[in-house]
Each structure stands twice: as structure tokens, then as C-alpha cells.
Design a protein around this motif. Structure first.
Motif, mmCIF file in Angstrom:
data_model
loop_
_atom_site.group_PDB
_atom_site.id
_atom_site.type_symbol
_atom_site.label_atom_id
_atom_site.label_comp_id
_atom_site.label_asym_id
_atom_site.label_seq_id
_atom_site.Cartn_x
_atom_site.Cartn_y
_atom_site.Cartn_z
ATOM 1 N N GLN A 98 0.820 -1.208 0.000
ATOM 2 C CA GLN A 98 0.000 0.000 0.000
ATOM 3 C C GLN A 98 0.856 1.262 0.000
ATOM 4 O OE1 GLN A 98 -2.215 -1.036 3.542
ATOM 5 N NE2 GLN A 98 -4.092 -1.334 2.358
ATOM 6 N N ILE A 99 1.904 1.306 0.826
ATOM 7 C CA ILE A 99 2.725 2.522 0.869
ATOM 8 C C ILE A 99 3.454 2.727 -0.460
ATOM 9 C CG2 ILE A 99 4.795 1.516 1.937
ATOM 10 C CD1 ILE A 99 3.397 5.082 2.510
ATOM 11 N N GLU A 100 3.780 1.662 -1.158
ATOM 12 C CA GLU A 100 4.384 1.822 -2.481
ATOM 13 C C GLU A 100 3.417 2.525 -3.431
ATOM 14 O OE1 GLU A 100 6.115 -1.787 -4.018
ATOM 15 O OE2 GLU A 100 7.375 -2.031 -2.244
ATOM 16 N N GLU A 101 2.150 2.139 -3.379
ATOM 17 C CA GLU A 101 1.155 2.789 -4.234
ATOM 18 C C GLU A 101 0.952 4.244 -3.807
ATOM 19 O OE1 GLU A 101 -2.666 1.106 -6.193
ATOM 20 O OE2 GLU A 101 -3.249 1.775 -4.175
ATOM 21 N N VAL A 102 0.806 4.471 -2.503
ATOM 22 C CA VAL A 102 0.626 5.835 -1.994
ATOM 23 C C VAL A 102 1.838 6.687 -2.353
ATOM 24 C CG1 VAL A 102 0.417 7.223 0.115
ATOM 25 C CG2 VAL A 102 -0.975 5.153 -0.167
ATOM 26 N N TRP A 103 3.036 6.131 -2.198
ATOM 27 C CA TRP A 103 4.279 6.843 -2.542
ATOM 28 C C TRP A 103 4.220 7.368 -3.974
ATOM 29 C CZ3 TRP A 103 8.880 7.832 0.122
ATOM 30 C CH2 TRP A 103 9.988 8.173 -0.640
ATOM 31 N N SER A 104 3.712 6.550 -4.890
ATOM 32 C CA SER A 104 3.675 6.939 -6.304
ATOM 33 C C SER A 104 2.572 7.955 -6.609
ATOM 34 C CB SER A 104 3.517 5.708 -7.197
ATOM 35 O OG SER A 104 2.207 5.183 -7.111
ATOM 36 N N LEU A 105 1.558 8.036 -5.746
ATOM 37 C CA LEU A 105 0.401 8.884 -6.009
ATOM 38 C C LEU A 105 0.395 10.209 -5.243
ATOM 39 C CD1 LEU A 105 -2.388 6.148 -5.934
ATOM 40 C CD2 LEU A 105 -1.540 7.368 -7.955
ATOM 41 N N VAL A 106 1.229 10.331 -4.209
ATOM 42 C CA VAL A 106 1.161 11.497 -3.326
ATOM 43 C C VAL A 106 2.461 12.298 -3.377
ATOM 44 C CG1 VAL A 106 0.896 12.257 -0.943
ATOM 45 C CG2 VAL A 106 -0.489 10.355 -1.804
ATOM 46 N N PRO A 107 2.423 13.464 -4.010
ATOM 47 C CA PRO A 107 3.622 14.308 -4.047
ATOM 48 C C PRO A 107 3.805 15.089 -2.737
ATOM 49 C CG PRO A 107 1.872 15.306 -5.352
ATOM 50 C CD PRO A 107 1.347 13.982 -4.861
ATOM 51 N N THR A 108 5.026 15.510 -2.502
ATOM 52 C CA THR A 108 5.318 16.394 -1.376
ATOM 53 C C THR A 108 4.455 17.649 -1.518
ATOM 54 O OG1 THR A 108 7.571 15.564 -1.256
ATOM 55 C CG2 THR A 108 7.150 17.694 -0.190
ATOM 56 N N GLY A 109 3.909 18.107 -0.401
ATOM 57 C CA GLY A 109 3.057 19.291 -0.393
ATOM 58 C C GLY A 109 1.571 18.988 -0.391
ATOM 59 N N THR A 110 1.204 17.740 -0.615
ATOM 60 C CA THR A 110 -0.216 17.376 -0.639
ATOM 61 C C THR A 110 -0.854 17.643 0.723
ATOM 62 O OG1 THR A 110 0.222 15.649 -2.282
ATOM 63 C CG2 THR A 110 -1.844 15.473 -1.050
ATOM 64 N N PRO A 111 -1.992 18.356 0.757
ATOM 65 C CA PRO A 111 -2.674 18.582 2.033
ATOM 66 C C PRO A 111 -3.264 17.276 2.575
ATOM 67 C CG PRO A 111 -3.686 19.884 0.258
ATOM 68 C CD PRO A 111 -2.628 19.030 -0.355
ATOM 69 N N ILE A 112 -3.237 17.153 3.902
ATOM 70 C CA ILE A 112 -3.803 15.990 4.566
ATOM 71 C C ILE A 112 -4.673 16.472 5.726
ATOM 72 C CG2 ILE A 112 -1.640 15.659 5.849
ATOM 73 C CD1 ILE A 112 -2.400 12.686 6.093
ATOM 74 N N ARG A 113 -5.906 16.037 5.726
ATOM 75 C CA ARG A 113 -6.855 16.334 6.808
ATOM 76 C C ARG A 113 -7.031 15.059 7.612
ATOM 77 N NH1 ARG A 113 -9.323 20.010 10.099
ATOM 78 N NH2 ARG A 113 -11.060 18.922 11.046
ATOM 79 N N ILE A 114 -6.745 15.115 8.921
ATOM 80 C CA ILE A 114 -6.885 13.965 9.804
ATOM 81 C C ILE A 114 -8.040 14.255 10.756
ATOM 82 C CG2 ILE A 114 -5.752 12.427 11.442
ATOM 83 C CD1 ILE A 114 -3.041 13.416 10.274
ATOM 84 N N ASP A 115 -9.131 13.506 10.602
ATOM 85 C CA ASP A 115 -10.323 13.673 11.410
ATOM 86 C C ASP A 115 -10.376 12.627 12.525
ATOM 87 O OD1 ASP A 115 -11.460 15.855 9.932
ATOM 88 O OD2 ASP A 115 -12.023 14.433 8.372
ATOM 89 N N PRO A 116 -11.058 12.984 13.636
ATOM 90 C CA PRO A 116 -11.197 12.005 14.742
ATOM 91 C C PRO A 116 -11.834 10.696 14.298
ATOM 92 C CG PRO A 116 -12.035 14.171 15.389
ATOM 93 C CD PRO A 116 -11.723 14.234 13.920
#
Length: 165
Positions: free
Chosen positions: A147-165
Motif C-alpha cells: 500500500q505505501i508503495e502505491e501511496v508513494w507513487s500517487l502522493v507528491p510532497t506538499g499534498t494537504p492531509i486532513r486527519i479527522d477524529p
């Protein structure tokens, strides 16, 4: 033997192995890359979006104390709020990792007011054995290596991330 010890033993060979012995996955074409990440801690899901459309969903694992916002170093909580992917580590001891920009200024301010260290080194990373279902990190967002290999290829540096409860 506790689940944490078993997981630690399972990860030990990866920690001792040479840093990422092969080239990390290449970035996907820009038109396929995520432009936003949304994490739902209570549902243990991470979603990648592009132009408002859902492009991927992943089951995730969190810190050992997942309820509530991270308040200080060592509390094993995953932060909540708005952050960015602020870096990439192809030599992570957890296969690959994307750094989350925690702590932000508000996190540092609340920690200062309480006289504590806010902590840091919050990552989205691999290292979770397939089928493992128990939260185990110190506050990170954990995926399997595939999964992290796929995420690594899809998510560039600077991408916003919202973490909800």
C-alpha cells in the motif's frame, strides 16, 4: 507473547536490512496523482482524492492510543487537523514513509503552554504485516508495504492531509 512483541519481532529483519535495496516506485503521471488526503481515525480509513473525486481508499492502523489529538511526545496518539505531506523518506525503517507536517504552530503553542514537547516524526509509512489488525505505531499512520508503495507513487510532497477524529 504480546502482539506488540510479535509485531516487533516480525519487523526486526526489515529494520536490520540495508535501506531500501531497490529504487522506490516512480511517481505516477501528474494527472493521476492525489491532490488531497483525508484520514478518518475512527473508521481507520485513508482516502486519496484528485479534483474532488475519490481515487483510492486504504485501511490503516494508528498509534497505540488513537483517540484524541496528539498533545505531546510519547502519547502514542495520531494528530488531528490540517497538515501537509512535508517530505519523503525512501530509506525508512518502515519500508517507505511520507512525513506529515506535525507539529504545526498551533500544536507547538499548546505544547509550550503545557510545558511539554509536542513530539514529531509523524509519518504515513509501511511495515504493517498483511492481515495485522491492531494499532501499533507511536502516532503514525501505518499501511502494508504494498500500500505505501502505491501511496508513494500517487502522493507528491506538499499534498494537504486532513486527519479527522
Amino acid at each position: 507473547m504480546s502482539a506488540r512483541i510479535v509485531l516487533t519481532l516480525a519487523l526486526l529483519p526489515a529494520c536490520l536490512a540495508p535501506a531500501f535495496a531497490r529504487t522506490p516506485p516512480a511517481m505516477a503521471p501528474q494527472a493521476q496523482q492525489a491532490d488531497r488526503i483525508q484520514v478518518g481515525k475512527s473508521e481507520r480509513r485513508m482516502r486519496l482524492y484528485r479534483d474532488g473525486k475519490l481515487i483510492r481508499t486504504y485501511a490503516i492502523l494508528l498509534g497505540d492510543a488513537p483517540v484524541g489529538h496528539k498533545r505531546q511526545q510519547g502519547d502514542e496518539r495520531t494528530p488531528e487537523g490540517d497538515y501537509r505531506v512535508s517530505g519523503r523518506n525512501p530509506n525508512s525503517r518502515f519500508h517507505l514513509s511520507l512525513r506529515v507536517s506535525y507539529p504545526n504552530e498551533a500544536d507547538r503553542k499548546q505544547a509550550r503552554a503545557r510545558g511539554v514537547d509536542p513530539g514529531g516524526d509523524i509519518m504515513i509509512h509501511g511495515g504493517t504485516p498483511k492481515g495485522y489488525m491492531r494499532d501499533w505505531t507511536d502516532g503514525c499512520i501505518a499501511l502494508t508495504d504494498a500500500q505505501i508503495e502505491e501511496v508513494w507513487s500517487l502522493v507528491p510532497t506538499g499534498t494537504p492531509i486532513r486527519i479527522d477524529p
